[in-house]
Design a protein around this motif. Structure first.
Motif, mmCIF file in Angstrom:
data_model
loop_
_atom_site.group_PDB
_atom_site.id
_atom_site.type_symbol
_atom_site.label_atom_id
_atom_site.label_comp_id
_atom_site.label_asym_id
_atom_site.label_seq_id
_atom_site.Cartn_x
_atom_site.Cartn_y
_atom_site.Cartn_z
ATOM 1 N N GLN A 1 0.867 -1.188 0.000
ATOM 2 C CA GLN A 1 0.000 0.000 0.000
ATOM 3 C C GLN A 1 0.904 1.238 0.000
ATOM 4 O OE1 GLN A 1 -3.232 -0.148 -0.339
ATOM 5 N NE2 GLN A 1 -3.638 -2.292 0.085
ATOM 6 N N ALA B 1 -0.187 4.156 2.190
ATOM 7 C CA ALA B 1 -0.568 3.901 3.587
ATOM 8 C C ALA B 1 -0.005 4.991 4.494
ATOM 9 C CB ALA B 1 -0.053 2.534 4.041
ATOM 10 N N SER C 1 -7.914 -6.252 13.953
ATOM 11 C CA SER C 1 -9.185 -5.965 13.293
ATOM 12 C C SER C 1 -9.007 -4.886 12.221
ATOM 13 C CB SER C 1 -10.205 -5.488 14.322
ATOM 14 O OG SER C 1 -9.773 -4.258 14.903
ATOM 15 N N GLU C 2 -10.044 -4.698 11.416
ATOM 16 C CA GLU C 2 -10.018 -3.614 10.422
ATOM 17 C C GLU C 2 -9.817 -2.269 11.116
ATOM 18 O OE1 GLU C 2 -9.960 -3.662 7.261
ATOM 19 O OE2 GLU C 2 -11.126 -5.322 6.422
ATOM 20 N N ALA C 3 -10.517 -2.093 12.251
ATOM 21 C CA ALA C 3 -10.404 -0.832 12.985
ATOM 22 C C ALA C 3 -8.988 -0.633 13.500
ATOM 23 C CB ALA C 3 -11.404 -0.806 14.135
ATOM 24 N N LEU D 1 -6.194 -1.903 12.239
ATOM 25 C CA LEU D 1 -5.313 -1.624 11.107
ATOM 26 C C LEU D 1 -5.425 -0.163 10.673
ATOM 27 C CD1 LEU D 1 -5.836 -4.902 9.040
ATOM 28 C CD2 LEU D 1 -3.724 -4.181 10.163
ATOM 29 N N GLU D 2 -6.626 0.378 10.735
ATOM 30 C CA GLU D 2 -6.795 1.793 10.393
ATOM 31 C C GLU D 2 -6.070 2.683 11.394
ATOM 32 O OE1 GLU D 2 -10.325 5.049 9.366
ATOM 33 O OE2 GLU D 2 -10.852 2.996 9.933
ATOM 34 N N GLU D 3 -6.151 2.343 12.678
ATOM 35 C CA GLU D 3 -5.434 3.102 13.703
ATOM 36 C C GLU D 3 -3.923 3.071 13.460
ATOM 37 O OE1 GLU D 3 -8.566 2.156 17.369
ATOM 38 O OE2 GLU D 3 -6.531 1.360 17.404
ATOM 39 N N SER E 1 -4.248 -0.008 6.852
ATOM 40 C CA SER E 1 -5.432 -0.594 6.223
ATOM 41 C C SER E 1 -5.068 -1.218 4.876
ATOM 42 C CB SER E 1 -6.510 0.468 6.003
ATOM 43 O OG SER E 1 -7.011 0.938 7.231
ATOM 44 N N GLY E 2 -5.538 -2.445 4.676
ATOM 45 C CA GLY E 2 -5.301 -3.139 3.422
ATOM 46 C C GLY E 2 -3.960 -3.815 3.292
ATOM 47 N N PRO F 1 -7.596 -8.826 8.281
ATOM 48 C CA PRO F 1 -7.823 -8.940 9.727
ATOM 49 C C PRO F 1 -7.715 -10.401 10.183
ATOM 50 C CG PRO F 1 -9.540 -7.632 8.688
ATOM 51 C CD PRO F 1 -8.757 -8.271 7.588
#
Length: 428
Positions: free
Chosen positions: A280, A283, A350-352, A354-356, A360-361, A365
């Motif tokens: 990514q 990212a 989790s997705e959440a 990974l965003e933190e 993400s991506g 997860p």
């Protein structure tokens, strides 16, 4: 610019506030920047190192405790790997073997040394069974997961269509290369395809003319490559030379190295590799790495968008998250090896989350538990477009119902062969 933190919950930070005065957490890495596998090892090790450097530079470590991320060079030699393990184990909270052969040698020691093995995406696949392998972890997906997903991709989702087909497994003649054989043999028996095993010796990695002569004679519908290091480049070059259809050639996640395909460029178009990590370039994590590592001249990485470099980032993220979870569970900054084991057993990527992390991506997860030390995250198929790897599938998932009984069977066999072997009967 928003800064993405790798620390655990705020409550965990308050628990480990004393970490600012701590000496550090020793997390050695058994690397191979030399030898026939160096070309693939270097970007992975660079990614791992850079992530930990960023945490130390940006956050003062994890929970206020610096991470001592030292390397011990093995050259991918099992003998040297065991020497590195013995040299570093006294103060280590983790062992990162970086070879299935080294993992298999260290595995019997775990119950007495009580140091967890972290082998992301490699090692002995039955380590997924946490009841039997209480100190070994191979998240986010195992080699048996990879074999299942590759065969599903070949079948385009219809496993019945494999009946009467022929699949060749071109594999390194090493414990790593032999890992998928039990699952592929079981799937061949179940779905009616012929499995042809084509081993590549360590001395044959750069000259595979005999193996590709066999492939020309066998005329398989697909070739699956379980290769590493110089073997991958050799196989891809031979496939192009012999005009094997590249869209029928699929590699495991360690056979999807950008540099190997760049050697053949457009001629490699269509080659695919299963992958539990996804580059990514945009990212947010990369922005933090630039500020705290790259711009300070603290990185040796040549291509920060490459598959293997970014996979190295993900691997160190998994370790860092386990450290933070262990700190949270035990209310201390300077965790020990036994406490890290608890962190590895309670991961929740989790997705959440990974965003933190600004990731993400970059990895699907997954979570771990006392009986699931892999997480079975699933993976994507990457395809070489002539210049780079691009996403070629939605997230694929291994056939858990098919793999789980085999994991139970082979882990029980291992425990019996290495008796007395402690099993966590309280884990449900």
């Amino acid at each position: 610019m928003k800064t993405f933190r790798t620390l655990a919950l705020a409550t965990a930070v308050s628990l480990v506030g004393v970490g600012a005065m701590a000496e550090g957490i020793f997390a050695p890495n058994l690397t191979y920047r030399t030898g026939p596998f160096a070309a693939t090892g270097i970007p992975l090790m660079d990614g791992q190192k850079d992530y930990m450097t960023m945490l130390n530079e940006r956050d003062g470590g994890i929970g206020g405790v610096p991470i001592m991320f030292e390397e011990c060079e093995t050259g991918y030699s099992t003998e040297k790997g065991v020497e590195c393990y013995e040299r570093t184990k006294a103060n280590a909270v983790v062992t990162q073997p970086w070879s299935t052969g080294i993992t298999l040698q260290v595995l019997p020691k775990t119950n007495t040394d009580m140091i967890p093995i972290l082998a992301p995406g490699y090692g002995f696949s039955p380590m997924a069974n946490g009841k039997v392998f209480q100190w070994a972890f191979n998240p986010p997906a195992s080699y048996w997961d990879a074999a299942s997903m590759i065969v599903q991709d070949i079948a385009a989702g219809d496993l019945g269509s494999l009946n009467g087909k022929k699949i060749a497994l071109l594999h390194l003649d090493h414990p790593f290369g032999k890992e998928p054989i039990p699952v592929l043999e079981a799937m061949a028996a179940e779905y009616g395809f012929e499995l042809v095993l084509i081993p590549v010796g360590l001395k044959e990695m750069q000259n595979q003319s005999a193996q590709w002569l066999q492939i020309r004679k066998e005329r398989p519908d697909n070739v699956v490559m379980w290769g590493w290091g110089a073997m991958n480049a050799g196989a891809i070059t031979e496939a192009v030379k012999t005009k094997y259809p590249m869209d029928q050639f699929i590699g495991v996640w360690w056979s999807g190295h950008d540099a190997d395909l760049k050697q053949v460029g457009e001629a490699g178009k269509g080659y695919k590799s299963i992958s539990w990590s996804m580059p990514q370039p945009d990212a947010p994590l990369l922005a933090d790495l630039k500020t705290h590592v790259y711009d300070k001249g603290m990185s040796e990485a040549e291509d920060t968008n490459a598959v293997f470099y970014q996979r190295g980032l993900v691997i160190s993220m998994i370790l860092a998250e386990a450290i933070a979870k262990a700190q949270e569970i035990h209310g201390t900054g300077e965790i020990n090896a036994a406490q890290l084991r608890d962190g590895l057993e309670n991961l929740d990527i989790s997705e959440a989350r990974l965003e933190e992390l600004g990731m993400s991506g970059m990895v699907p997860p997954f979570s771990t538990s006392c009986d699931n030390h892999t997480g079975h995250s699933g993976a994507w198929m990457l395809e070489w477009d002539g210049e780079k790897f691009v996403q070629a599938s939605d997230l694929l998932m291994a056939d858990a119902a098919f793999i789980a009984p085999l994991e139970a069977e082979k882990s029980a066999e291992y425990a019996e062969a290495n008796a007395p072997w402690p099993v966590n009967e309280s884990c449900n």
